[in-house]
Design a protein around this motif. Structure first.
Motif, PDB file in Angstrom:
ATOM      1  N   ILE A  99       0.934  -1.232   0.077  1.00 23.82           N
ATOM      2  CA  ILE A  99      -0.033   0.140   0.103  1.00 23.82           C
ATOM      3  C   ILE A  99       1.069   1.158   0.116  1.00 23.82           C
ATOM      4  N   ASP A 100       0.778   2.206  -1.110  1.00 22.89           N
ATOM      5  CA  ASP A 100       1.513   3.093  -1.168  1.00 22.89           C
ATOM      6  C   ASP A 100       1.000   4.110  -0.283  1.00 22.89           C
ATOM      7  N   GLY A 101       1.696   4.959   0.568  1.00 25.04           N
ATOM      8  CA  GLY A 101       1.174   5.990   1.272  1.00 25.04           C
ATOM      9  C   GLY A 101       1.191   7.412   0.954  1.00 25.04           C
ATOM     10  N   VAL A 102       1.621   7.832  -0.380  1.00 25.23           N
ATOM     11  CA  VAL A 102       1.503   9.039  -0.794  1.00 25.23           C
ATOM     12  C   VAL A 102       0.320   9.258  -1.527  1.00 25.23           C
ATOM     13  N   ILE A 103      -0.668   9.896  -1.022  1.00 20.93           N
ATOM     14  CA  ILE A 103      -1.874  10.577  -1.937  1.00 20.93           C
ATOM     15  C   ILE A 103      -1.925  11.586  -2.403  1.00 20.93           C
ATOM     16  N   GLY A 104      -1.129  12.724  -2.185  1.00 23.68           N
ATOM     17  CA  GLY A 104      -0.916  13.847  -3.024  1.00 23.68           C
ATOM     18  C   GLY A 104       0.375  14.765  -2.434  1.00 23.68           C
ATOM     19  N   GLN A 105       0.255  15.753  -2.707  1.00 26.38           N
ATOM     20  CA  GLN A 105       1.611  16.762  -2.569  1.00 26.38           C
ATOM     21  C   GLN A 105       0.994  18.197  -1.728  1.00 26.38           C
ATOM     22  N   LEU A 106       1.462  18.564  -0.683  1.00 27.66           N
ATOM     23  CA  LEU A 106       1.228  19.679   0.238  1.00 27.66           C
ATOM     24  C   LEU A 106       2.141  20.770  -0.637  1.00 27.66           C
ATOM     25  N   GLU A 107       1.201  21.928  -0.669  1.00 28.63           N
ATOM     26  CA  GLU A 107       1.722  23.119  -1.361  1.00 28.63           C
ATOM     27  C   GLU A 107       1.581  24.452  -0.207  1.00 28.63           C
ATOM     28  N   MET A 108       2.689  25.027   0.216  1.00 26.22           N
ATOM     29  CA  MET A 108       2.465  26.059   1.085  1.00 26.22           C
ATOM     30  C   MET A 108       2.800  27.263   0.394  1.00 26.22           C
ATOM     31  N   HIS A 109       1.964  28.111   0.447  1.00 24.92           N
ATOM     32  CA  HIS A 109       1.919  29.489  -0.399  1.00 24.92           C
ATOM     33  C   HIS A 109       2.624  30.593   0.475  1.00 24.92           C
ATOM     34  N   ARG A 110       3.215  31.615  -0.004  1.00 28.72           N
ATOM     35  CA  ARG A 110       3.683  32.897   0.621  1.00 28.72           C
ATOM     36  C   ARG A 110       2.619  33.644   1.600  1.00 28.72           C
ATOM     37  N   GLY A 154       0.512  32.042   3.521  1.00 29.69           N
ATOM     38  CA  GLY A 154       0.349  31.169   4.450  1.00 29.69           C
ATOM     39  C   GLY A 154      -0.901  30.128   4.321  1.00 29.69           C
ATOM     40  N   ALA A 155      -1.498  30.229   3.061  1.00 32.61           N
ATOM     41  CA  ALA A 155      -2.300  29.155   2.675  1.00 32.61           C
ATOM     42  C   ALA A 155      -1.637  27.960   2.459  1.00 32.61           C
ATOM     43  N   VAL A 156      -2.190  26.841   2.884  1.00 26.45           N
ATOM     44  CA  VAL A 156      -1.754  25.384   2.635  1.00 26.45           C
ATOM     45  C   VAL A 156      -2.826  24.631   2.090  1.00 26.45           C
ATOM     46  N   LYS A 157      -2.417  24.123   0.862  1.00 24.37           N
ATOM     47  CA  LYS A 157      -3.332  23.248  -0.157  1.00 24.37           C
ATOM     48  C   LYS A 157      -2.782  21.875  -0.357  1.00 24.37           C
ATOM     49  N   MET A 158      -3.293  20.921  -0.605  1.00 24.35           N
ATOM     50  CA  MET A 158      -3.123  19.648  -0.899  1.00 24.35           C
ATOM     51  C   MET A 158      -3.619  19.250  -2.329  1.00 24.35           C
ATOM     52  N   ILE A 161      -7.555  19.685  -5.692  1.00 21.57           N
ATOM     53  CA  ILE A 161      -7.082  20.601  -4.600  1.00 21.57           C
ATOM     54  C   ILE A 161      -7.887  20.675  -3.433  1.00 21.57           C
ATOM     55  N   LEU A 162      -7.365  20.555  -2.378  1.00 21.29           N
ATOM     56  CA  LEU A 162      -7.812  20.501  -0.872  1.00 21.29           C
ATOM     57  C   LEU A 162      -7.195  21.815  -0.335  1.00 21.29           C
ATOM     58  N   ASP A 163      -8.234  22.604   0.316  1.00 20.45           N
ATOM     59  CA  ASP A 163      -7.735  23.412   1.427  1.00 20.45           C
ATOM     60  C   ASP A 163      -7.533  22.940   2.849  1.00 20.45           C
ATOM     61  N   ILE A 164      -6.251  22.986   3.380  1.00 21.14           N
ATOM     62  CA  ILE A 164      -5.937  22.589   4.579  1.00 21.14           C
ATOM     63  C   ILE A 164      -6.005  23.767   5.678  1.00 21.14           C
ATOM     64  N   THR A 165      -6.652  23.422   6.807  1.00 23.27           N
ATOM     65  CA  THR A 165      -6.875  24.466   7.826  1.00 23.27           C
ATOM     66  C   THR A 165      -6.816  23.641   9.197  1.00 23.27           C
ATOM     67  N   ARG A 174      -4.511  18.165  14.646  1.00 25.33           N
ATOM     68  CA  ARG A 174      -5.570  17.989  13.533  1.00 25.33           C
ATOM     69  C   ARG A 174      -5.635  19.024  12.725  1.00 25.33           C
ATOM     70  N   PHE A 175      -6.019  18.655  11.485  1.00 22.45           N
ATOM     71  CA  PHE A 175      -6.249  19.572  10.312  1.00 22.45           C
ATOM     72  C   PHE A 175      -7.428  19.050   9.559  1.00 22.45           C
ATOM     73  N   VAL A 176      -8.061  20.018   8.934  1.00 24.37           N
ATOM     74  CA  VAL A 176      -9.517  19.724   8.234  1.00 24.37           C
ATOM     75  C   VAL A 176      -8.915  20.201   6.804  1.00 24.37           C
TER      76      VAL A 176
END
Length: 125
Positions: A29-40, A42-46, A53-57, A87-89
């Motif tokens: 089972i591969d554990g990678v489902i996506g890639q985190l993107e951190m923007h200048r 401060g927004a974090v997206k996956m 694309i998912l917003d991470i809060t 925890r993150f949403v």
């Protein structure tokens, strides 16, 4: 670890560990489902593998111990993966979803107009 039984009971033969077959390969089972993107900003997206694309809060933090576990029903085992400290949403990025839907509608409209090209329009009056 070993389990000892009382002198008047017999151990369950199905509880003995099974001898692994040398020909059977364990399922990987591969554990990678996506890639985190951190923007200048401060927004974090996956970004998932299928370009969703998912917003991470930050989520509400628990005041009690929580652990992530994996349940293996075939072998009747429970594996503790570790303690959950934060925890993150993750919520879908609605702006991106609406943009993709608008692009899909534009492509469908262009295909429909190309299909109707050369046909005689019907008088609806």
């Amino acid at each position: 670890k070993r389990v000892s039984f009382a002198h008047d009971t017999k151990p369950d033969p199905s509880a003995s560990p099974a001898v692994p077959s040398e020909t059977a390969q364990p399922e990987h089972i591969d554990g990678v489902i996506g890639q985190l993107e951190m923007h200048r900003s401060g927004a974090v997206k996956m970004r998932l593998a299928n370009d969703i694309i998912l917003d991470i809060t930050p989520g509400t933090q628990p005041s009690f111990l929580q652990q992530a576990v994996h349940i293996d029903p075939t072998n009747k085992r429970l594996h503790v993966l570790g303690e959950i400290s934060r925890r993150f949403v993750a919520t879908p990025d609605l702006d991106v979803l609406l943009e993709v839907m608008a692009q899909a509608d534009a492509v469908a409209a262009a295909a429909a107009s190309a299909e109707l090209e050369g046909l005689i329009p019907m008088d609806t009056t």
